[in-house]
Each structure stands twice: as C-alpha cells, then as structure tokens.
Write a protein that holds these residues in place. Structure first.
Motif, mmCIF file in Angstrom:
data_model
loop_
_atom_site.group_PDB
_atom_site.id
_atom_site.type_symbol
_atom_site.label_atom_id
_atom_site.label_comp_id
_atom_site.label_asym_id
_atom_site.label_seq_id
_atom_site.Cartn_x
_atom_site.Cartn_y
_atom_site.Cartn_z
ATOM 1 N N ALA A 69 0.838 -1.200 0.000
ATOM 2 C CA ALA A 69 0.000 0.000 0.000
ATOM 3 C C ALA A 69 0.876 1.253 0.000
ATOM 4 C CB ALA A 69 -0.928 0.000 1.208
ATOM 5 N N GLY A 70 0.565 2.150 -0.893
ATOM 6 C CA GLY A 70 1.305 3.397 -0.998
ATOM 7 C C GLY A 70 2.551 3.307 -1.848
ATOM 8 N N LEU A 79 -3.097 4.215 10.962
ATOM 9 C CA LEU A 79 -4.116 4.577 11.935
ATOM 10 C C LEU A 79 -3.462 5.514 12.932
ATOM 11 C CD1 LEU A 79 -5.399 0.982 12.695
ATOM 12 C CD2 LEU A 79 -6.498 2.675 11.235
ATOM 13 N N ALA A 80 -4.231 6.374 13.565
ATOM 14 C CA ALA A 80 -3.681 7.252 14.593
ATOM 15 C C ALA A 80 -4.426 7.031 15.901
ATOM 16 C CB ALA A 80 -3.788 8.719 14.162
ATOM 17 N N TRP A 81 -3.663 6.769 16.952
ATOM 18 C CA TRP A 81 -4.219 6.614 18.284
ATOM 19 C C TRP A 81 -3.867 7.846 19.097
ATOM 20 C CZ3 TRP A 81 -1.599 1.560 17.256
ATOM 21 C CH2 TRP A 81 -2.510 0.598 16.826
ATOM 22 N N GLU A 82 -4.845 8.374 19.796
ATOM 23 C CA GLU A 82 -4.652 9.584 20.592
ATOM 24 C C GLU A 82 -4.337 9.224 22.040
ATOM 25 O OE1 GLU A 82 -7.269 13.527 21.848
ATOM 26 O OE2 GLU A 82 -7.960 12.245 20.211
ATOM 27 N N VAL A 83 -3.345 9.907 22.617
ATOM 28 C CA VAL A 83 -3.022 9.747 24.036
ATOM 29 C C VAL A 83 -3.428 11.015 24.778
ATOM 30 C CG1 VAL A 83 -1.182 8.061 23.662
ATOM 31 C CG2 VAL A 83 -0.615 10.506 23.707
ATOM 32 N N TYR A 115 5.484 8.165 14.983
ATOM 33 C CA TYR A 115 5.144 7.151 13.991
ATOM 34 C C TYR A 115 5.923 5.892 14.320
ATOM 35 C CZ TYR A 115 3.163 11.125 11.687
ATOM 36 O OH TYR A 115 2.409 12.233 11.430
ATOM 37 N N GLY A 116 5.208 4.769 14.304
ATOM 38 C CA GLY A 116 5.825 3.487 14.591
ATOM 39 C C GLY A 116 5.433 2.465 13.551
ATOM 40 N N LEU A 122 3.569 -2.573 9.377
ATOM 41 C CA LEU A 122 2.372 -1.742 9.273
ATOM 42 C C LEU A 122 2.558 -0.511 10.152
ATOM 43 C CD1 LEU A 122 -0.262 -4.602 9.433
ATOM 44 C CD2 LEU A 122 0.556 -3.389 7.409
ATOM 45 N N GLU A 123 2.351 0.652 9.567
ATOM 46 C CA GLU A 123 2.623 1.895 10.272
ATOM 47 C C GLU A 123 1.413 2.384 11.053
ATOM 48 O OE1 GLU A 123 4.456 6.280 9.219
ATOM 49 O OE2 GLU A 123 5.136 4.541 8.081
#
Length: 172
Positions: A69-70, A79-83, A115-116, A122-123
């Motif tokens: 992908a990409g 995906l983005a997870w908020e802390v 970013y991990g 998978l980012e």
C-alpha cells in the motif's frame, strides 16, 4: 452517517504470537478473550479504552508478503491513536525507540505525533492534540507544514500532564 470516533481496526498479520507480543509489550494493549471459530486471531484493547476491543489481529501466515500500500497498490497508510498527555506521548516514544519500532516524529502545529511500525511493517501514529483553549494562531498556522517534534519544548509550553484534545476530540 455521524461518526464520532474509530471503534477498532483489524489487521492481517503474518505471525500472531509476535504481533500480540508487540502490541502488548510495547504499547500496553491487553488481549481480550474472544476468538472467532476457524481463525487464528487475537483481539486487543488499549489501556484505558472503553471499546470492546481496539485492534483485531488475523494471522495469514509467514509466507505473506509485505503490504505494498502506498508503493504499488492503494491501501491504508496508517491509523492514529490519541493519548491523553505529553508525558504519555514521551513514554510511548521511549517504548517504541527501545523496541526499534519508532520511525519518525512530527509537529503538525495543533498535533504532536510519533510514527511506529509493527513487526509486519504496518505503520501507525500516536498523537497528542493541543486542547481547544490552548490553541493559538501560531499552532493553527503551523498546521500548514510539518515541523520537528521537540517533546521537552512542548511539555514546557503545555505541561506534561495537560489533557490533550479537550474541546477537540474530547468534550470540554
């Protein structure tokens, strides 16, 4: 359709045990005791989450190739997870770095991001959002570019325990 948050994501992964260990040991997710019949899968819940689960992991085997992908195909970038706090963001940054999984950091003005990559490459993004009452013209105009994240500077400016996203993603 009135969407107000992401409930969960499901990923195809090559090795279930390795992925469960990563999300558990590096990011603090816990395994939820549910598995659909006929699948080698795990469901994970993030710390402090109120979701039934935040992540589904479905093993497709070691022979699976990497996601293109990409690079060669369309697909999900991340995906983005908020802390909640900058202190937590800093702790996640250290955990990702210790695991060799931190691939970048960014200051997007109103958001501070890490970013991990998981064991399958998978980012994902981990983000802290400036609360609405602390947003100023400088932070809003900085959304037009991507700067270098300096967590120490951001903690000095906003405080390490300031709850992020209030009035933005979290009701005031």
């Amino acid at each position: 359709m009135g969407v107000f948050r992401l409930n969960h994501a499901v990923l195809y992964i090559s090795n279930l045990d390795r992925s469960v260990a990563f999300y558990r040991d590096v990011l603090g997710f816990r395994q939820v005791p549910m598995t659909p019949n006929g699948f080698r899968a795990a469901f994970m819940q993030a710390p402090d989450s109120t979701n039934d689960h935040d992540l589904g992991l479905f093993e497709i085997g070691e022979a699976a190739g990497p996601s293109m992908a990409g690079r060669a195909t369309v697909g999900l970038y991340h995906l983005a997870w908020e802390v909640d706090t900058l202190d937590t963001l800093e702790q996640v940054m250290a955990a990702l770095a210790n695991a060799g999984a931190l691939v970048g950091t960014s200051d997007h003005g109103s958001t501070k991001s890490l970013y991990g990559r998981d064991p399958d490459g998978l980012e994902f993004e981990v983000v802290w959002l400036i609360p609405a009452d602390l947003l100023d013209d400088a932070a809003l105009s900085a959304r037009k570019s991507i700067g270098r994240l300096d967590i120490a500077r951001e903690k000095q400016r906003y405080g390490g325990q300031t709850r992020g996203g209030v009035g933005i993603s979290v009701p005031a």
